[in-house]
Design an enzyme around this catalytic site. Structure first.
Site, PDB file in Angstrom:
ATOM      1  N   LYS A  36       1.023  -1.472  -0.132  1.00  0.00           N
ATOM      2  CA  LYS A  36      -0.007   0.204  -0.296  1.00  0.00           C
ATOM      3  C   LYS A  36       1.120   1.235  -0.337  1.00  0.00           C
ATOM      4  O   LYS A  36       0.719   2.468  -0.932  1.00  0.00           O
ATOM      5  CB  LYS A  36      -0.943   0.302   1.388  1.00  0.00           C
ATOM      6  CG  LYS A  36      -1.585   1.360   1.503  1.00  0.00           C
ATOM      7  CD  LYS A  36      -2.326   1.248   2.743  1.00  0.00           C
ATOM      8  CE  LYS A  36      -1.055   1.667   3.803  1.00  0.00           C
ATOM      9  NZ  LYS A  36      -1.515   2.122   4.628  1.00  0.00           N
ATOM     10  N   THR A  37       1.513   1.205   0.693  1.00  0.00           N
ATOM     11  CA  THR A  37       2.600   2.567   0.908  1.00  0.00           C
ATOM     12  C   THR A  37       3.868   2.588  -0.335  1.00  0.00           C
ATOM     13  O   THR A  37       3.388   3.942  -0.502  1.00  0.00           O
ATOM     14  CB  THR A  37       3.644   2.446   2.063  1.00  0.00           C
ATOM     15  OG1 THR A  37       2.832   1.913   3.086  1.00  0.00           O
ATOM     16  CG2 THR A  37       4.193   3.399   2.278  1.00  0.00           C
ATOM     17  N   ASP A 228      -4.321   8.992   3.178  1.00  0.00           N
ATOM     18  CA  ASP A 228      -4.201   7.042   3.287  1.00  0.00           C
ATOM     19  C   ASP A 228      -4.683   6.635   4.824  1.00  0.00           C
ATOM     20  O   ASP A 228      -6.123   7.698   5.491  1.00  0.00           O
ATOM     21  CB  ASP A 228      -2.536   7.169   3.918  1.00  0.00           C
ATOM     22  CG  ASP A 228      -1.723   6.192   4.054  1.00  0.00           C
ATOM     23  OD1 ASP A 228      -3.185   5.337   3.562  1.00  0.00           O
ATOM     24  OD2 ASP A 228      -1.618   5.912   4.438  1.00  0.00           O
TER      25      ASP A 228
END
Length: 752
Positions: A36-37, A228
């Site tokens: 994800k990051t 996020d």
DNA sequence: GGGGGCTATGGGGGG
DNA sequence: CATAGCCCCC
């Protein structure tokens, strides 16, 4: 033609598509460990590579740590341009903008940020002023009502008109929360102070009211918005996001990344509903699902998948891995919490010698911060370095807060909470009686505490003490206008007498306090010496006021000490987004994890389960779960059954098969040893069963009649008074010493 | 006005 | 059990 940037080759197909779809609304559903990051950072890097200016990109995270991590990874791809990306927490980014724009909504530029302690202290005072019973009005409960109102965009006026909210408050025996809320907001405004929720709410207000076209200004500025941990946003945050992204002719360049299975913050207003609403609000949405897990070995991934199937209502998604099968999940049992601690420490030693794992690769994760103690004890005994995150943060320690209050008072004379903290610390002969008189005058004439202090007429002695205090603060304020933060801080430390007081304490605790005090001063020094880039802006202003703004939103987790080799101890909440080679999830017992507070509602159990899901997916290779048969909790030895979550793990993924109880745990309340149960405060009246209770109409309640109350039981009506449409009955209930005053329009009473 | 001790209460997660 | 607020006494 330029060759494709190399970072794109580090991505799988779905990730690459998510990174390269730069325009329009995008939803990335990202399972744990699915990169994800990486997607977020490469997407930002890709935007910059495609010619978007870094300061046109707004990336909102939930922790400073996540923002830092993101920026450093962007930097690796695009160099120091990364510093100019507006990446930070919701709170810090909005605080920074508000610092510039606050006057447009009637706040000073140098507004103070009230932390939870300040907010509670203010509420305590308001409850007192309004003469409300502080046994039914608990500051924590009131604050959480106010907080959730703000998070749902409900201003005091709307609160006072919401029959539903008022009804809830009545049921909780605090019908006047709406008045407290109103007063609280006014007092904050008067003090030039914002609490954490205000940083969001007032930013929303700024955009919504749109003075001088400020909304268009920020809509134009932030051409690309990324969020996020979207599953943890609340309604207010969603509303802000929409204000920034939705306008006539907007390209709607909004990308949100989240995982409904990892939503663990509903207690502070986060709602998964936002994901569903997002899909409705942006029909042209492109959805990418990241399901390949690169973090954990097979047994861990399988267990995570299996566990989460026990939750209803979730976005269909199944994480998978092509990593090796790996070690099975180990379960450790202790007879007591002490033994649990010892056996966990033993296992750590064993892992370190057998598998050559470093301390930094190991984390002990627990449900509540209070659990850290036993583990600390054994790690210390075994000479293993560790670090505890969370709990009382550095900035919440008394000696640190005292000093910060001096700084705040020196910068903002309206900061009442700061003044109340320091007016008689160190002791200078201004006691409670005087403080009460000042507060009363301030309340009566609508003055700040500071102004009331200057105006009040008391004894000559007291007045001269007050004058001395005011003169001192005025000198601090003058210093703050001209000198930098460090010089001012030193001046205050010495001038206030705090330095001398703390230095002079030779006790162990006193030395520790003095160390913390000095650490704070060192931090100020660091602030003036380093040109930090924060939220995409270089900090050139080295004043004390700016320093205060910068630290107001820091927490324990932000204090990096990366060269040390230590074992990490933290709550599962704090561990979100992190990963460790070896993870210990401890205290897996009913009433603890899941927390006893969650046991009544199935949706709360689901959230606990998501928390467990988050916990186990932090592990890369080794996952160890532990529980104790008995532990000291709230001063008593308690016996809890093993957590239901242990039974939800596939048995063939568990190493110590047989440790877990075969039968379903008994979910009844914790059992107590012997008769140590605390006697009930006051007399606990007999509860009245639902069916036996038929409330009588208000007109039937007259003086002298005997009535039945659901909670208080039988009682005699002694007197009825009060205003026509708010009649109050004074009732003597059997077994209750003091008569209760009950508002007839709310209370349900049955005439006997 | 200050200090010490009693008692009620919490007991969860955090920006 | 730990803590904080509150009350009482000096």
């Amino acid at each position: 033609m330029e060759t494709a940037p190399s970072y794109l080759e580090e991505l799988n197909d779905v990730q690459r598509n998510a990174v390269m779809t730069l325009e329009g609304p995008v939803l990335v559903v990202a399972g744990p460990g699915s990169g994800k990051t990486r997607v977020l950072t490469y997407r930002i890097a890709h935007l910059i590579r495609s010619g978007v200016a870094p300061w046109e990109i707004l990336a909102l995270t939930f922790t400073n740590k996540a923002a830092r991590e993101m920026k450093s990874r962007i930097e690796k791809v695009v160099g120091n341009k990364a510093n100019y990306v507006m990446a930070g927490t919701f709170h810090s980014i909005f605080a920074r903008i508000l610092r510039r724009e606050a006057p447009k909504i009637g706040y000073p530029n140098d507004f103070t940020i009230y932390d939870t302690d300040d907010a509670k202290s203010l509420l305590r005072e308001i409850i007192k002023i309004k003469n409300l019973d502080n046994t039914s009005y608990k500051v924590g409960a009131v604050l959480s009502r106010i907080s959730s109102a703000k998070s749902n965009l409900i201003i005091p006026k709307a609160y006072a008109q919401s029959e539903e909210l008022l009804q809830q408050d009545r049921m909780n025996k605090m019908p006047y929360v709406y008045q407290i809320y109103d007063k609280y907001v006014k007092r904050c405004e008067k003090a030039g102070a914002m609490d954490f929720d205000d940083l969001l709410l007032l930013f929303f207000k700024l955009l919504y009211k749109n003075p001088d076209g400020v909304r268009q200004e920020y809509q134009q500025k932030f051409k690309y918005v990324l969020v996020d941990e979207f599953q943890d946003t609340n309604y207010l945050q969603y509303a802000i996001m929409k204000l920034l992204v939705d306008y006539h002719g907007s390209p709607q360049n909004i990308c949100v990344v989240g995982d409904d299975a990892q939503s663990i913050y509903s207690f502070r207003g986060a709602t998964i509903e936002n994901i569903l609403q997002f899909e409705r609000d942006y029909p042209t949405l492109k959805v990418f699902k990241l399901e390949q897990n690169y973090r954990s070995t097979h047994h861990i991934v399988q267990a995570a998948n299996e566990i989460i199937t026990n939750n209803k209502n979730q976005i269909k998604k199944k994480i998978w891995t092509d990593l090796i099968e790996g070690e099975r999940i180990k379960v450790i049992k202790g007879m007591t919490d002490g033994e649990e601690g010892r056996r966990v420490a033993d296992t750590i030693v064993e892992q370190k010698t057998r598998n050559h794992i470093k301390n930094t690769d190991i984390a002990i994760l627990y449900r509540t911060n209070a659990q850290s103690r036993v583990f600390e004890e054994y790690l210390r005994r075994y000479n293993l370095k560790y670090r505890v995150f969370g709990g009382l943060s550095f900035y919440q320690r008394k000696e640190v807060k005292d000093m910060i209050s001096y700084m705040r008072a020196s910068c903002n004379s309206k900061d009442d909470e700061a003044f109340k903290r320091i007016i008689n610390y160190p002791k200078r002969g201004i006691g409670k009686a005087t403080i009460d008189k000042i507060s009363a005058l301030a309340e009566e004439q609508d003055l700040s505490f500071w102004d009331a202090m200057g105006k009040i007429k008391l004894t000559t002695r007291t007045n001269s003490l007050l004058l001395a205090f005011r003169t001192m603060i005025a000198s601090f304020n003058k210093k703050a206008q001209t000198a930098d933060a460090y010089d001012t801080a030193m001046y205050i430390a010495k001038g206030s007498g705090l330095y001398k007081l703390l230095k002079g304490d030779p006790t162990i605790e006193g030395i520790g306090r003095f160390e913390n005090f000095n650490a704070l001063l060192d931090g100020v020094k660091e602030f003036i010496e380093n040109d930090e880039v924060q939220n995409g802006v270089i900090e050139t202003d080295k004043s004390l006021g700016t320093y205060l703004q910068n630290i107001a939103l820091l927490t324990d987790l932000d204090d990096e000490k990366d060269d040390d080799d230590y074992i990490t101890l933290m709550s599962i909440h704090a561990a979100k987004g992190l990963e460790f080679k070896s993870v210990f999830v401890v205290g897996l017992e009913e009433n603890l994890f899941p927390s006893y507070m969650s046991l009544t509602l199935p949706e709360n159990i689901d959230e606990e389960r998501r928390l467990f899901y988050v916990a186990i997916t932090r592990a890369e290779r080794y996952l160890t779960l532990s529980y104790a048969n008995s532990r000291y909790q709230y001063g008593q030895m308690r016996f809890n059954d093993p957590s239901r979550f242990l039974e939800e793990i596939p048995q063939d993924s568990i190493e110590s098969y047989g440790v877990v109880m075969k039968k379903k745990p008994d979910f009844s309340s914790p059992k107590l040893i012997g008769n140590f149960k605390r006697p009930q405060a006051r007399n606990m009246p007999n509860k009245i069963a639902e069916g036996d209770f038929n409330p009588s109409p208000q007109s039937a309640i007259k003086e002298g009649v005997t009535v039945l109350h659901r909670k208080f039981g039988k009682g005699k009506v002694e007197m009825i008074d009060g205003h026509q449409n708010n009649l109050l009955a004074t009732i003597n209930f059997e077994g209750i010493d003091t008569p209760k005053r009950i508002a007839l329009k709310y209370a349900k009473l049955q005439v006997l």
